[in-house]
Design an enzyme around this catalytic site. Structure first.
Site, PDB file in Angstrom:
ATOM      1  N   ASP A  23      12.160  27.735  76.103  1.00 13.99           N
ATOM      2  CA  ASP A  23      12.281  29.005  75.382  1.00 13.99           C
ATOM      3  C   ASP A  23      11.289  30.026  75.940  1.00 13.99           C
ATOM      4  O   ASP A  23      11.664  31.142  76.309  1.00 13.99           O
ATOM      5  CB  ASP A  23      12.033  28.778  73.884  1.00 13.99           C
ATOM      6  CG  ASP A  23      12.959  27.716  73.341  1.00 13.99           C
ATOM      7  OD1 ASP A  23      14.172  27.885  73.460  1.00 13.99           O
ATOM      8  OD2 ASP A  23      12.460  26.700  72.814  1.00 13.99           O
ATOM      9  N   GLN A 265       5.150  28.804  86.968  1.00 16.24           N
ATOM     10  CA  GLN A 265       6.578  28.992  87.294  1.00 16.24           C
ATOM     11  C   GLN A 265       6.867  29.324  88.767  1.00 16.24           C
ATOM     12  O   GLN A 265       7.771  28.720  89.349  1.00 16.24           O
ATOM     13  CB  GLN A 265       7.181  30.078  86.397  1.00 16.24           C
ATOM     14  CG  GLN A 265       7.663  29.541  85.065  1.00 16.24           C
ATOM     15  CD  GLN A 265       8.337  30.613  84.240  1.00 16.24           C
ATOM     16  OE1 GLN A 265       8.019  31.797  84.347  1.00 16.24           O
ATOM     17  NE2 GLN A 265       9.248  30.213  83.378  1.00 16.24           N
ATOM     18  N   GLY A 282      17.339  21.188  80.694  1.00 13.23           N
ATOM     19  CA  GLY A 282      17.295  22.360  79.815  1.00 13.23           C
ATOM     20  C   GLY A 282      18.125  23.520  80.317  1.00 13.23           C
ATOM     21  O   GLY A 282      19.256  23.339  80.786  1.00 13.23           O
ATOM     22  N   GLU A 283      17.555  24.722  80.213  1.00 11.04           N
ATOM     23  CA  GLU A 283      18.316  25.923  80.562  1.00 11.04           C
ATOM     24  C   GLU A 283      17.677  26.753  81.661  1.00 11.04           C
ATOM     25  O   GLU A 283      18.341  27.599  82.252  1.00 11.04           O
ATOM     26  CB  GLU A 283      18.484  26.799  79.321  1.00 11.04           C
ATOM     27  CG  GLU A 283      19.321  26.140  78.274  1.00 11.04           C
ATOM     28  CD  GLU A 283      19.816  27.102  77.229  1.00 11.04           C
ATOM     29  OE1 GLU A 283      19.704  28.319  77.399  1.00 11.04           O
ATOM     30  OE2 GLU A 283      20.318  26.596  76.208  1.00 11.04           O
ATOM     31  N   SER A 285      15.079  25.486  84.225  1.00  9.05           N
ATOM     32  CA  SER A 285      14.929  24.809  85.523  1.00  9.05           C
ATOM     33  C   SER A 285      16.300  24.567  86.158  1.00  9.05           C
ATOM     34  O   SER A 285      16.419  24.603  87.387  1.00  9.05           O
ATOM     35  CB  SER A 285      14.139  23.506  85.376  1.00  9.05           C
ATOM     36  OG  SER A 285      14.715  22.662  84.418  1.00  9.05           O
TER      37      SER A 285
HETATM   38  O1  TRH Z   1      11.432  22.596  78.765  1.00  9.51           O
HETATM   39  P1  TRH Z   1      12.902  22.474  78.686  1.00  9.51           P
HETATM   40  O2  TRH Z   1      13.393  21.181  78.288  1.00  9.51           O
HETATM   41  O3  TRH Z   1      13.463  23.538  77.737  1.00  9.51           O
HETATM   42  C1  TRH Z   1      14.515  23.310  76.827  1.00  9.51           C
HETATM   43  C2  TRH Z   1      15.730  24.112  77.176  1.00  9.51           C
HETATM   44  O4  TRH Z   1      15.518  25.445  77.477  1.00  9.51           O
HETATM   45  C3  TRH Z   1      16.722  23.984  76.048  1.00  9.51           C
HETATM   46  O5  TRH Z   1      17.869  24.686  76.319  1.00  9.51           O
HETATM   47  C4  TRH Z   1      16.046  24.473  74.809  1.00  9.51           C
HETATM   48  O6  TRH Z   1      16.917  24.602  73.772  1.00  9.51           O
HETATM   49  C5  TRH Z   1      14.965  23.465  74.526  1.00  9.51           C
HETATM   50  O7  TRH Z   1      14.004  23.536  75.559  1.00  9.51           O
HETATM   51  C6  TRH Z   1      14.316  23.665  73.193  1.00  9.51           C
HETATM   52  O8  TRH Z   1      13.538  22.805  80.136  1.00  9.51           O
HETATM   53  P2  TRH Z   1      13.729  24.187  80.903  1.00  9.51           P
HETATM   54  O9  TRH Z   1      14.659  25.063  80.198  1.00  9.51           O
HETATM   55  O10 TRH Z   1      14.025  23.855  82.274  1.00  9.51           O
HETATM   56  O11 TRH Z   1      12.305  24.873  80.866  1.00  9.51           O
HETATM   57  C7  TRH Z   1      11.217  24.397  81.583  1.00  9.51           C
HETATM   58  C8  TRH Z   1      10.365  25.572  82.005  1.00  9.51           C
HETATM   59  O12 TRH Z   1       9.131  25.097  82.513  1.00  9.51           O
HETATM   60  C9  TRH Z   1      10.996  26.403  83.106  1.00  9.51           C
HETATM   61  O13 TRH Z   1      10.697  27.766  82.906  1.00  9.51           O
HETATM   62  C10 TRH Z   1      10.326  25.893  84.363  1.00  9.51           C
HETATM   63  C11 TRH Z   1       8.952  25.628  83.825  1.00  9.51           C
HETATM   64  N1  TRH Z   1       8.143  24.684  84.600  1.00  9.51           N
HETATM   65  C12 TRH Z   1       7.018  25.146  85.209  1.00  9.51           C
HETATM   66  O14 TRH Z   1       6.717  26.344  85.151  1.00  9.51           O
HETATM   67  N2  TRH Z   1       6.237  24.254  85.881  1.00  9.51           N
HETATM   68  C13 TRH Z   1       6.557  22.939  86.015  1.00  9.51           C
HETATM   69  O15 TRH Z   1       5.812  22.195  86.662  1.00  9.51           O
HETATM   70  C14 TRH Z   1       7.755  22.490  85.380  1.00  9.51           C
HETATM   71  C15 TRH Z   1       8.145  21.050  85.511  1.00  9.51           C
HETATM   72  C16 TRH Z   1       8.520  23.381  84.678  1.00  9.51           C
END
Ligand code: TRH
Length: 401
Positions: A23, A265, A282-283, A285
């Site tokens: 989020d 990020q 998730g949404e 990555s």
């Molecule tokens: O963390 P997530 O599992 O987020 C999820 C989804 O968005 C889902 O749809 C939502 O409803 C739920 O949370 C509550 O996975 P996502 O979406 O990939 O987000 C991870 C974020 O973290 C993304 O912006 C990339 C970032 N990230 C980094 O910045 N550094 C890192 O080392 C890693 C592994 C990720």
């Protein structure tokens, strides 16, 4: 690229961190892009500064208000508080239906003209999204209308978040093997490791990681798995025989696992660009993996009644259908990774044996998966980027007022 803030355009983005990083990850990406590429004065209201800090180390978790990368960050600590029309932004975005403070909504109703109010929704490839994208919803009591804005994979949706410089940055990074090696060396990756198939692993705790590790370890090709700290912790701990802290590593058979810290990020993008295969979730990555243009496997956020399997099926239908024969191996792997069975398949009695078959099948179609990934990236690019599409829609609503 705009760098000056245009004070006549103000935007408030409200983000509730439900779970994980996605989020705030999405909202932070959007906020920065609106500020840096469109010159908008953005206020990001976020309820969980600790989670925010994990992906943006500059964040001060004790500050009620702070400036981070040109964005005003406000700790959204409660639903209370009175607001005046002067406090209200010209564009108000609530992320994923989070309830913004009633006092803020009341002040929105007193503004002339009234702000554009958008609900930025979650990402899905399902067809119904096209019919709901940009639909209005009137407030039951106040003279306010909120519009739904859906990200998506077709021209009839809001598209996907993508910074304007992203593609040039990716190309520059990938055409510089020394820069890639230096980046990975920060995480202990050695020149010898570089010859292996490089895989990044980001998934939810229920993914069958132990089984996949088994298949990789017994496989024909060396695999280097780079896994951020805290991800798949049980399987990584079991493989390492030690706590999965950043810096830990172990090799067994053809597999080397290295634990990385959670990186900011922009570095996460570089990690995806540097790897040959990315496991994402998730949404956010998953979208970054698509812009990386490398083969990827999506671990979709689990939902009640296996609704996420439907969403995964809708995505695979769009993504892998043009791959012809190669589709079967990619879909089977992705479905099983998410605990779903490919149509007509039975779950074998021995999950480890299943993965020892699924992995070589995927390996065999990697060239087809790589060319499909590059083609898909171009296809998605043609829909424009979500931030620009959203501002265009907001401007059309403003003109209509
Ligand atoms: O963390 P997530 O599992 O987020 C999820 C989804 O968005 C889902 O749809 C939502 O409803 C739920 O949370 C509550 O996975 P996502 O979406 O990939 O987000 C991870 C974020 O973290 C993304 O912006 C990339 C970032 N990230 C980094 O910045 N550094 C890192 O080392 C890693 C592994 C990720």
């Amino acid at each position: 690229m705009a760098t000056e803030t245009n004070p006549s355009t103000t935007l408030a983005l409200f983000c509730k961190v439900v779970d994980n990083y996605g989020d705030i990850g999405i909202c932070w990406r959007l906020a920065r892009q609106l500020r840096h590429e469109h010159g908008i004065a953005v206020t990001l209201w976020v309820d969980d500064l600790q989670t925010f800090q994990r992906i943006c180390p500059e964040v001060d978790t004790a500050a009620a208000q702070q400036q981070v990368a040109g964005v005003a960050v406000r700790h959204w600590a409660s639903q209370d508080g009175a607001f005046a029309p002067a406090d209200i932004a010209a564009i108000v975005i609530e992320f994923f239906g989070c309830d913004i403070p009633p006092g803020y909504i009341a002040a929105m109703a007193q503004c002339t003209p009234r702000p554009v109010w958008l609900n930025l929704e979650g990402l899905t490839a399902e067809e119904w999204v096209e019919g709901c994208h940009t639909l209005p919803s009137s407030h039951p009591r106040l003279p306010l209308t909120k519009h739904f804005f859906f990200p998506g994979f077709t021209a009839k949706t809001g598209g996907l978040l993508r910074e304007s410089a992203l593609e040039a940055q990716r190309i520059a990074f990938q055409s510089d093997p020394a820069a890639m090696a230096a980046f990975l060396a920060r995480f202990g990756v050695t020149p010898a490791d570089m010859a292996a198939l490089k895989v990044s692993l980001f998934c939810y705790p229920h993914a069958p990681v132990a089984e996949l590790f088994g298949a990789w370890a017994q496989g024909s090709e060396p695999v280097l798995c780079l896994v951020p700290e805290g991800v798949a912790a049980d399987a990584v701990r079991a493989f390492l025989g030690a706590e999965p802290a950043a810096g830990a590593a172990r090799s067994s058979g053809a597999l080397t696992v290295r634990v990385l810290p959670l990186v900011p990020q922009p570095d996460y993008d570089k990690l995806l660009w540097a790897c040959d295969l990315n496991f994402v979730r998730g949404e956010d990555s998953v979208v970054r993996a698509q812009w990386a243009g490398k083969p990827f496997v999506w671990h979709i956020y689990p939902q009640d009644e296996n609704l996420h399997h439907k969403k995964l099926g809708a995505f695979l239908q769009r993504y892998s259908e043009p791959m012809g024969e190669g589709r079967r191996a990619l879909d089977a792997f992705a479905l099983r990774w998410n605990g779903a069975l490919p149509p007509g398949a039975d779950s074998g009695p021995d999950a480890a044996a299943d993965w020892r078959a699924l992995w070589p099948a995927l390996q065999a179609v990697m060239p087809a998966a790589a060319s499909r990934a590059a083609e898909w990236r171009q296809q998605m690019d043609a829909h424009g980027d979500l931030a620009s599409n959203l501002l265009r829609f907001a401007a059309s609503l403003k003109r209509a007022k």
